[in-house]
Design an enzyme around this catalytic site. Structure first.
Site, short mmCIF file in Angstrom:
data_model
loop_
_atom_site.label_atom_id
_atom_site.label_comp_id
_atom_site.label_asym_id
_atom_site.label_seq_id
_atom_site.Cartn_x
_atom_site.Cartn_y
_atom_site.Cartn_z
N ARG A 94 35.98 51.70 36.99
CA ARG A 94 35.64 50.71 35.94
C ARG A 94 34.17 51.38 35.69
O ARG A 94 33.30 52.03 36.53
CB ARG A 94 35.38 49.37 36.52
N THR A 368 42.58 48.95 24.62
CA THR A 368 42.85 49.13 25.76
C THR A 368 44.54 49.63 25.96
O THR A 368 45.04 49.47 24.72
CB THR A 368 42.83 47.73 26.86
N ASN A 388 37.27 49.17 25.92
CA ASN A 388 36.89 48.02 25.23
C ASN A 388 37.33 47.77 23.95
O ASN A 388 38.27 47.99 23.65
CB ASN A 388 35.43 47.45 25.58
N GLU A 407 32.12 48.78 27.01
CA GLU A 407 32.33 47.86 28.04
C GLU A 407 30.99 46.92 28.31
O GLU A 407 31.37 45.89 29.05
CB GLU A 407 32.80 48.60 29.20
N ASP A 410 31.42 43.33 28.31
CA ASP A 410 32.20 42.61 29.23
C ASP A 410 31.41 41.65 30.26
O ASP A 410 31.80 41.07 30.92
CB ASP A 410 33.20 43.54 29.86
N SER A 439 36.28 42.61 34.47
CA SER A 439 37.40 43.01 33.72
C SER A 439 38.45 41.85 33.62
O SER A 439 38.55 41.18 34.63
CB SER A 439 37.75 44.42 34.17
N SER A 440 39.52 41.99 32.84
CA SER A 440 40.55 41.27 32.80
C SER A 440 42.07 42.20 33.14
O SER A 440 43.01 41.62 33.24
CB SER A 440 40.83 40.47 31.61
N GLY A 459 44.84 43.75 26.00
CA GLY A 459 44.57 42.60 25.29
C GLY A 459 43.53 41.79 25.81
O GLY A 459 43.65 40.43 25.45
N GLY A 460 42.56 42.31 26.24
CA GLY A 460 41.20 41.64 26.63
C GLY A 460 41.41 40.34 27.44
O GLY A 460 42.20 40.44 28.46
N1 GLY Z 1 37.51 45.48 28.25
C1 GLY Z 1 38.27 44.37 28.57
C2 GLY Z 1 38.49 44.27 29.87
O1 GLY Z 1 38.15 45.04 30.87
O2 GLY Z 1 39.03 43.24 30.34
#
Ligand code: GLY
Length: 558
Positions: A94, A368, A388, A407, A410, A439-440, A459-460
């Site tokens: 990350r 993503t 991102n 990013e 986030d 992050s997700s 997909g965020g």
């Molecule tokens: N940038 C989207 C995530 O990391 O969740």
């Protein structure tokens, strides 16, 4: 009314069973978001590489052929399982906040977020982790040298390839910001405008940057010519990176989140991704309901109510575990889920405002990317990678071909104010120097005695709810084609709306959910790009599927 079943007894052995698989599938499968990336993975397997070498090749090739979604200027999470000893690990690549970052860096004098400052240009970029992760994967887990596994990506960058609709859509949506930076416009636009169909994208600077990474590994990106060019370009354009930021960047190996749902062992991403914890919490809540035998409206209502509660906890508790204490054990405990379940009514939606505490997430995002791999020996990879938003920050550091991420958005850039995904976020995810933003991303393995599933998607903030629907498909015995294509709906606590793909809810579903008090909002178009693999050990079958919503490729080969 769903038929209540006994809360699932957590069979401890399930959490630890078949850690070591005896034999592989004797075939390999790769599902990724682009046919050239899937082909790159098979090219490396054919040269004697294992799934981890193939993951290097697929990740690096996606960085070249799907530049709107991931890249050397971004980061991600690679979930690995090594067949020979059953080791399961997450490579946390990350991005990190630069050392000069601070909590107020995107706020004006009145404390209000400056529009787009955390989304466009070099100030929005975290320190990239993807190059470090590729070097680590090759050194620690691969069979081939990094230089070999990066070959296909270097070839596609220097020779070019014809872009598809996905690229053209992304370039259109970010045309304005790409036009702001000549080094970006030169590469990604044609005569300073979105290219016409048939455009051949050639990235010679990126090929040279990949070559330096191939020759010198980690140092080939984080030190020397690449690092100097990155820092010079970023600072010239108003960014705050220093050479120390790059020199200090390290990936972290972390233990994945392991949980259980109806006899399925689930392995997924730990913080600084919220994916594994939120997924486990939702499924813990749902485990006491008989979803399969519920009517369609009740099934969807219960899923939405589980999402509402787990996404609320995401906002309240999750951040970089190296900076904040996360109550992981509590969030994963079946008793905690049982407590949350008590307040779920089958005859009425729970308004989010009546749940304690607030901060939230919002949906969106089809940028993503994700890749799923299994090799003949049974080594597994699920990796979700990102820069991102589409085309990240829109900023290419001159002379490197590297498109930087955005990013930093986030992070919770201003308490109580939503970010690009509508995330409001709390202190746990505030900006601090050297911290990883929450992050997700939810790369996930599923395991029963007879079946192995590998899946994930971009997909965020919707990533986690998409993986949830995929897991439920797996749990109910469906094929990977159905995990990747099922209609999607999503709730993330705040805003208090159920977003749904145009075809995901029937007229009866919509009426039924509205009657329960849900506010429904269709998304402008389908979302997500799931890549999935199923190894059915009992039937001796390996299957792979790529989301029909995009242009990915899922192949199984001897
Ligand atoms: N940038 C989207 C995530 O990391 O969740």
């Amino acid at each position: 009314m769903p038929k209540p079943i006994k809360p699932s007894v957590v069979l401890l052995y399930l959490l630890f069973f078949p850690i070591i698989s005896q034999a592989g599938p004797h075939q390999a499968a790769i599902a990724s978001a682009h046919p050239l990336a899937t082909a790159a993975g098979f090219e490396i397997l054919e040269q004697g590489g294992n799934a981890f070498d193939a993951a290097v090749a697929v990740s690096a090739t996606l960085a070249v052929v799907e530049p709107s979604s991931s890249g050397l200027g971004g980061g991600g999470f690679w979930l690995l399982k090594r067949a020979k000893d059953g080791k399961e690990i997450i490579i946390d690549g990350r991005e990190k906040a630069p050392l000069a970052a601070h909590a107020d860096m995107y706020l004006d004098k009145q404390g209000k977020p400056v529009p787009n400052l955390s989304l466009d240009g070099p100030l929005s970029a975290g320190i990239p982790g993807l190059p470090a992760a590729l070097a680590h994967l090759a050194n620690q887990y691969g069979r081939l040298p990094l230089s070999k596994s990066l070959d296909p990506a270097i070839r596609h960058a220097s020779l070019g390839f014809e872009v598809g609709d996905h690229y053209l859509r992304a370039a259109t949506s970010r045309e304005h910001i790409l036009q702001s930076y000549p080094a970006s416009a030169d590469i990604f636009l044609e005569h300073n405008a979105t290219p016409k169909p048939g455009f051949r994208l050639v990235q010679r600077d990126l090929a040279a940057t990949l070559q330096r990474l191939a020759i010198a590994g980690h140092a080939g990106f984080y030190r020397g010519e690449t690092a100097t060019k990155l820092v010079e370009a970023v600072r010239k354009a108003g960014g705050i990176w220093t050479l120390a930021d790059l020199q200090q960047y390290k990936i972290i190996e972390r233990q994945p989140i392991v949980s259980e749902y109806h006899g399925i062992r689930m392995v997924s991403a730990p913080p600084p991704s919220s994916g594994g914890i939120v997924l486990a919490e939702m499924l813990n809540i749902l485990s006491a309901y008989d979803l399969q035998d519920s009517d369609s409206v009740t099934r969807k209502h219960l899923i939405i109510e589980a999402e509402r509660r787990a996404y609320r906890d995401r906002d309240a508790y999750l951040g970089d575990p190296d900076f904040v204490d996360i109550p992981t054990e509590r969030l994963l405990s079946p008793d905690y889920a049982a407590g949350l379940r008590v307040a779920i009514r089958t005859d009425r939606a729970t308004p989010s405002e009546t749940l304690n505490d607030t901060p939230s997430i919002n949906p969106q995002g089809d940028h993503t990317t994700h890749l799923s791999i299994i090799d003949k020996q049974g080594n597994q990879v699920a990796a979700t990678l990102s820069i991102n938003q589409s085309m990240g920050s829109g900023f290419v550091a001159e002379g490197t071909g590297v498109l930087l991420n955005d990013e930093m958005d986030d992070f919770a850039i201003s308490p109580g104010k939503p970010n690009a995904y509508g995330l409001v976020g709390g202190n746990a995810n505030r900006i601090e120097p050297g911290k990883r933003m929450l992050s997700s991303m939810t790369p996930t393995f599923l395991q029963t005695k007879d079946r192995i599933g590998i899946l994930g998607t971009p997909g965020g903030s919707r990533i986690i709810s998409m993986v949830l629907l995929g897991v439920l498909e797996f749990a109910e015995g469906h094929e990977p084609e159905s995990w990747v294509s099922i209609g999607r709906f999503h709730h993330q606590y705040l805003p208090d709306v159920v977003e749904y793909e145009p075809d995901a809810l029937s007229v009866e579903d919509r009426h039924g959910l509205e009657k329960l008090g849900h506010t429904l909002k269709p998304t402008p178009r389908p979302y997500g790009n799931m890549q999935a693999i199923l190894w059915d050990k009992k039937a001796g079958l390996l299957k792979a599927a790529s989301d029909p919503r995009s242009e990915g490729a899922a192949w199984v080969r001897h």
